[in-house]
Scaffold this motif. Structure first.
Motif, PDB file in Angstrom:
ATOM      1  N   GLY A   2       0.792  -1.226   0.000  1.00  0.00           N
ATOM      2  CA  GLY A   2       0.000   0.000   0.000  1.00  0.00           C
ATOM      3  C   GLY A   2       0.821   1.272   0.000  1.00  0.00           C
ATOM      4  N   LYS A  20       1.964  -4.051  -3.796  1.00  0.00           N
ATOM      5  CA  LYS A  20       0.927  -5.014  -3.434  1.00  0.00           C
ATOM      6  C   LYS A  20       1.376  -5.886  -2.280  1.00  0.00           C
ATOM      7  N   GLN A  41      -1.987   3.496  -8.797  1.00  0.00           N
ATOM      8  CA  GLN A  41      -2.737   4.071  -7.684  1.00  0.00           C
ATOM      9  C   GLN A  41      -4.224   4.012  -7.999  1.00  0.00           C
ATOM     10  N   TYR A  42      -5.042   3.835  -6.961  1.00  0.00           N
ATOM     11  CA  TYR A  42      -6.480   3.781  -7.147  1.00  0.00           C
ATOM     12  C   TYR A  42      -7.026   5.173  -7.440  1.00  0.00           C
ATOM     13  N   VAL A  77     -10.496   5.505  -7.625  1.00  0.00           N
ATOM     14  CA  VAL A  77     -11.689   5.502  -6.779  1.00  0.00           C
ATOM     15  C   VAL A  77     -11.516   4.426  -5.710  1.00  0.00           C
ATOM     16  N   GLU A  78     -12.080   4.683  -4.538  1.00  0.00           N
ATOM     17  CA  GLU A  78     -11.975   3.732  -3.444  1.00  0.00           C
ATOM     18  C   GLU A  78     -13.352   3.260  -3.029  1.00  0.00           C
ATOM     19  N   ARG A  79     -13.402   2.036  -2.589  1.00  0.00           N
ATOM     20  CA  ARG A  79     -14.652   1.411  -2.164  1.00  0.00           C
ATOM     21  C   ARG A  79     -15.331   2.252  -1.087  1.00  0.00           C
ATOM     22  N   SER A 113     -16.570   5.240  -1.285  1.00  0.00           N
ATOM     23  CA  SER A 113     -16.549   6.693  -1.481  1.00  0.00           C
ATOM     24  C   SER A 113     -17.705   7.106  -2.387  1.00  0.00           C
ATOM     25  N   SER A 117     -21.695   4.730  -5.458  1.00  0.00           N
ATOM     26  CA  SER A 117     -20.711   4.286  -4.484  1.00  0.00           C
ATOM     27  C   SER A 117     -20.030   3.028  -5.017  1.00  0.00           C
ATOM     28  N   GLN A 119     -15.752  -1.618  -5.034  1.00  0.00           N
ATOM     29  CA  GLN A 119     -14.364  -2.064  -4.966  1.00  0.00           C
ATOM     30  C   GLN A 119     -13.429  -0.919  -5.313  1.00  0.00           C
ATOM     31  N   ASP A 120     -12.163  -1.053  -4.920  1.00  0.00           N
ATOM     32  CA  ASP A 120     -11.135  -0.086  -5.297  1.00  0.00           C
ATOM     33  C   ASP A 120     -10.769  -0.327  -6.755  1.00  0.00           C
ATOM     34  N   ALA A 121     -10.415   0.738  -7.474  1.00  0.00           N
ATOM     35  CA  ALA A 121     -10.056   0.555  -8.885  1.00  0.00           C
ATOM     36  C   ALA A 121      -9.170   1.691  -9.382  1.00  0.00           C
TER      37      ALA A 121
END
Length: 168
Positions: free
Chosen positions: A54, A89, A106-107, A109-111, A113, A131, A134-136
């Motif tokens: 991370g 990772k 880097q993400y 969007v985050e789960r 949000s 919303s 999942q993160d992506a």
């Protein structure tokens, strides 16, 4: 060990001038002949300290070293450009090569949000609040819940953080 640090340069400078001249003459003669050993210098990027999952990589936490093991399996990071802005990772240990598979973008969007959903078809554009489930990162296809209706849709993450919904 599969690589050599730049310490060999210090050892080179500490030797006598006659030896440097003889080796220099030999190297200049060898450069005139085509040789695969001189064609490409293999390098690898290794961490200088432990880097945890991370964390974002930056050049101050890694160094570029020469690879001396010709049998080192492919799939490792060779230049600093390959790690620019990447996130780990898994844990990266100092002195070990960094595998490309151990890095991700880097993400965007985050789960959980709040994001804007956009659906476009011809001249029709519909926008709604959503919303992510999942993160992506940018360009990934993810599932998103429409906050107003509760319907789950799929869409592609865009660079500005919006999600373009795909038609069924």
């Amino acid at each position: 060990m599969t690589f050599r640090r730049s310490a060999h340069i210090k050892a080179w400078k500490s030797r006598g001038a006659p030896l440097r001249l003889a080796v220099g003459a030999l190297l200049s003669a060898a450069c005139l002949l085509p040789s695969p050993a001189f064609a490409e210098r293999m390098t690898a990027v290794i961490p200088t300290q432990t880097i945890y999952p991370g964390e974002t990589l930056d050049p101050s936490r890694v160094e570029v070293v020469d690879v001396t093991n010709p049998d080192l399996a492919d799939g490792y990071v060779r230049t600093l450009n390959e790690i620019d802005g990447k996130v780990t990772k898994r844990t990266l240990l100092p002195g070990r090569v960094i595998l490309v598979s151990a890095l991700r973008e880097q993400y965007a969007v985050e789960r959980g949000s709040s994001v804007r959903l956009v659906f476009s078809n011809g001249g029709l554009t519909i926008s709604a609040a959503g919303s992510p489930l999942q993160d992506a990162a940018v360009g990934e296809l993810i599932r998103v819940r429409n906050i107003d209706t509760g319907v789950i849709v799929s869409g592609t993450v865009m660079a500005d953080g919006t999600i373009h919904v795909v038609a069924k």
